[in-house]
Design a protein around this motif. Structure first.
Motif, PDB file in Angstrom:
ATOM      1  N   GLY A   7       5.118  -5.400   0.268  1.00 46.94           N
ATOM      2  CA  GLY A   7       5.207  -4.442   1.352  1.00 46.94           C
ATOM      3  C   GLY A   7       5.047  -5.115   2.699  1.00 46.94           C
ATOM      4  O   GLY A   7       4.209  -6.002   2.849  1.00 46.94           O
ATOM      5  N   HIS A   8       5.874  -4.712   3.653  1.00 46.26           N
ATOM      6  CA  HIS A   8       5.767  -5.186   5.017  1.00 46.26           C
ATOM      7  C   HIS A   8       5.285  -4.014   5.866  1.00 46.26           C
ATOM      8  O   HIS A   8       5.969  -3.002   5.957  1.00 46.26           O
ATOM      9  N   HIS A   9       4.125  -4.135   6.437  1.00 45.60           N
ATOM     10  CA  HIS A   9       3.498  -3.094   7.243  1.00 45.60           C
ATOM     11  C   HIS A   9       3.166  -1.844   6.419  1.00 45.60           C
ATOM     12  O   HIS A   9       3.052  -0.756   6.968  1.00 45.60           O
ATOM     13  N   VAL A  10       3.067  -2.024   5.124  1.00 43.00           N
ATOM     14  CA  VAL A  10       2.686  -0.920   4.244  1.00 43.00           C
ATOM     15  C   VAL A  10       1.939  -1.509   3.052  1.00 43.00           C
ATOM     16  O   VAL A  10       2.275  -2.584   2.560  1.00 43.00           O
ATOM     17  N   GLU A  11       0.903  -0.819   2.635  1.00 45.27           N
ATOM     18  CA  GLU A  11       0.151  -1.257   1.459  1.00 45.27           C
ATOM     19  C   GLU A  11       0.829  -0.700   0.212  1.00 45.27           C
ATOM     20  O   GLU A  11       1.120   0.499   0.129  1.00 45.27           O
ATOM     21  N   VAL A  12       1.064  -1.568  -0.738  1.00 45.45           N
ATOM     22  CA  VAL A  12       1.680  -1.135  -1.993  1.00 45.45           C
ATOM     23  C   VAL A  12       0.557  -0.624  -2.895  1.00 45.45           C
ATOM     24  O   VAL A  12      -0.159  -1.389  -3.525  1.00 45.45           O
ATOM     25  N   THR A  13       0.413   0.681  -2.930  1.00 47.05           N
ATOM     26  CA  THR A  13      -0.656   1.312  -3.703  1.00 47.05           C
ATOM     27  C   THR A  13      -0.247   1.391  -5.173  1.00 47.05           C
ATOM     28  O   THR A  13       0.957   1.319  -5.502  1.00 47.05           O
ATOM     29  N   SER A  36      15.187 -10.878 -13.209  1.00 46.27           N
ATOM     30  CA  SER A  36      14.071 -10.635 -12.303  1.00 46.27           C
ATOM     31  C   SER A  36      14.498  -9.644 -11.228  1.00 46.27           C
ATOM     32  O   SER A  36      15.685  -9.419 -11.006  1.00 46.27           O
ATOM     33  N   ALA A  37      13.498  -9.078 -10.572  1.00 46.42           N
ATOM     34  CA  ALA A  37      13.759  -8.132  -9.485  1.00 46.42           C
ATOM     35  C   ALA A  37      12.713  -8.332  -8.399  1.00 46.42           C
ATOM     36  O   ALA A  37      11.542  -8.585  -8.698  1.00 46.42           O
ATOM     37  N   GLU A  38      13.158  -8.231  -7.169  1.00 44.85           N
ATOM     38  CA  GLU A  38      12.258  -8.321  -6.028  1.00 44.85           C
ATOM     39  C   GLU A  38      12.464  -7.083  -5.179  1.00 44.85           C
ATOM     40  O   GLU A  38      13.578  -6.822  -4.708  1.00 44.85           O
ATOM     41  N   VAL A  39      11.406  -6.310  -5.003  1.00 44.01           N
ATOM     42  CA  VAL A  39      11.473  -5.072  -4.239  1.00 44.01           C
ATOM     43  C   VAL A  39      10.597  -5.233  -3.002  1.00 44.01           C
ATOM     44  O   VAL A  39       9.438  -5.639  -3.109  1.00 44.01           O
ATOM     45  N   ILE A  40      11.155  -4.930  -1.833  1.00 46.26           N
ATOM     46  CA  ILE A  40      10.415  -5.026  -0.579  1.00 46.26           C
ATOM     47  C   ILE A  40      10.409  -3.653   0.064  1.00 46.26           C
ATOM     48  O   ILE A  40      11.464  -3.062   0.309  1.00 46.26           O
ATOM     49  N   LEU A  41       9.221  -3.146   0.333  1.00 49.41           N
ATOM     50  CA  LEU A  41       9.038  -1.855   0.977  1.00 49.41           C
ATOM     51  C   LEU A  41       8.576  -2.117   2.410  1.00 49.41           C
ATOM     52  O   LEU A  41       7.603  -2.840   2.624  1.00 49.41           O
ATOM     53  N   THR A  42       9.270  -1.530   3.385  1.00 54.76           N
ATOM     54  CA  THR A  42       8.994  -1.804   4.789  1.00 54.76           C
ATOM     55  C   THR A  42       8.857  -0.498   5.559  1.00 54.76           C
ATOM     56  O   THR A  42       9.564   0.466   5.294  1.00 54.76           O
ATOM     57  N   VAL A  43       7.941  -0.500   6.536  1.00 53.67           N
ATOM     58  CA  VAL A  43       7.800   0.632   7.450  1.00 53.67           C
ATOM     59  C   VAL A  43       8.019   0.115   8.866  1.00 53.67           C
ATOM     60  O   VAL A  43       7.325  -0.795   9.318  1.00 53.67           O
ATOM     61  N   ASP A  44       9.028   0.665   9.560  1.00 50.19           N
ATOM     62  CA  ASP A  44       9.298   0.358  10.961  1.00 50.19           C
ATOM     63  C   ASP A  44       9.324   1.663  11.729  1.00 50.19           C
ATOM     64  O   ASP A  44      10.228   2.480  11.530  1.00 50.19           O
ATOM     65  N   LYS A  45       8.337   1.859  12.564  1.00 51.06           N
ATOM     66  CA  LYS A  45       8.182   3.085  13.341  1.00 51.06           C
ATOM     67  C   LYS A  45       8.185   4.285  12.395  1.00 51.06           C
ATOM     68  O   LYS A  45       7.282   4.446  11.604  1.00 51.06           O
TER      69      LYS A  45
END
Length: 107
Positions: A7-13, A36-45
């Protein structure tokens, strides 16, 4: 399958991680040769963005989705990945094109 969720700017709960895992199982059901898999969760504004790169046998699939809600963004992301995996699977199964080319070269 190796899975990396960040997670970028977010906590992966834990609930968010379980939700991603549950949705990825649907993609695995259609195509079981995922490496394989790569998941990125991002919060921008006010935008929640989910993006994923899946390494499958024969292809690297990438998709991203943006929504106001993280769970909705994950749903859209998995829909896109599911569509890509089904298309990749059909390409692997479709051998008719090769046969047609062989017949044309033999004539």
């Amino acid at each position: 399958m190796n899975l990396n969720i960040s997670g970028h700017h977010v906590e992966v709960t834990p609930p968010l991680r379980e939700y991603v895992l549950a949705k990825l199982k649907r993609v695995e059901r259609h195509f079981d040769h995922l490496i394989s898999a790569e998941v990125i969760l991002t919060v921008d504004k006010l935008q929640q963005k989910a993006e994923a790169t899946v390494h499958a046998s024969g292809a690297n699939l990438h998709a991203e989705a943006v929504n106001g809600d993280m769970y909705a963004a994950i749903d859209l992301l998995m829909d896109k990945l599911d569509q890509q995996t089904r298309k990749h699977k059909e390409k692997l199964r479709n051998h008719h094109h090769k046969d047609a080319i062989k017949r044309m070269t033999l004539q």
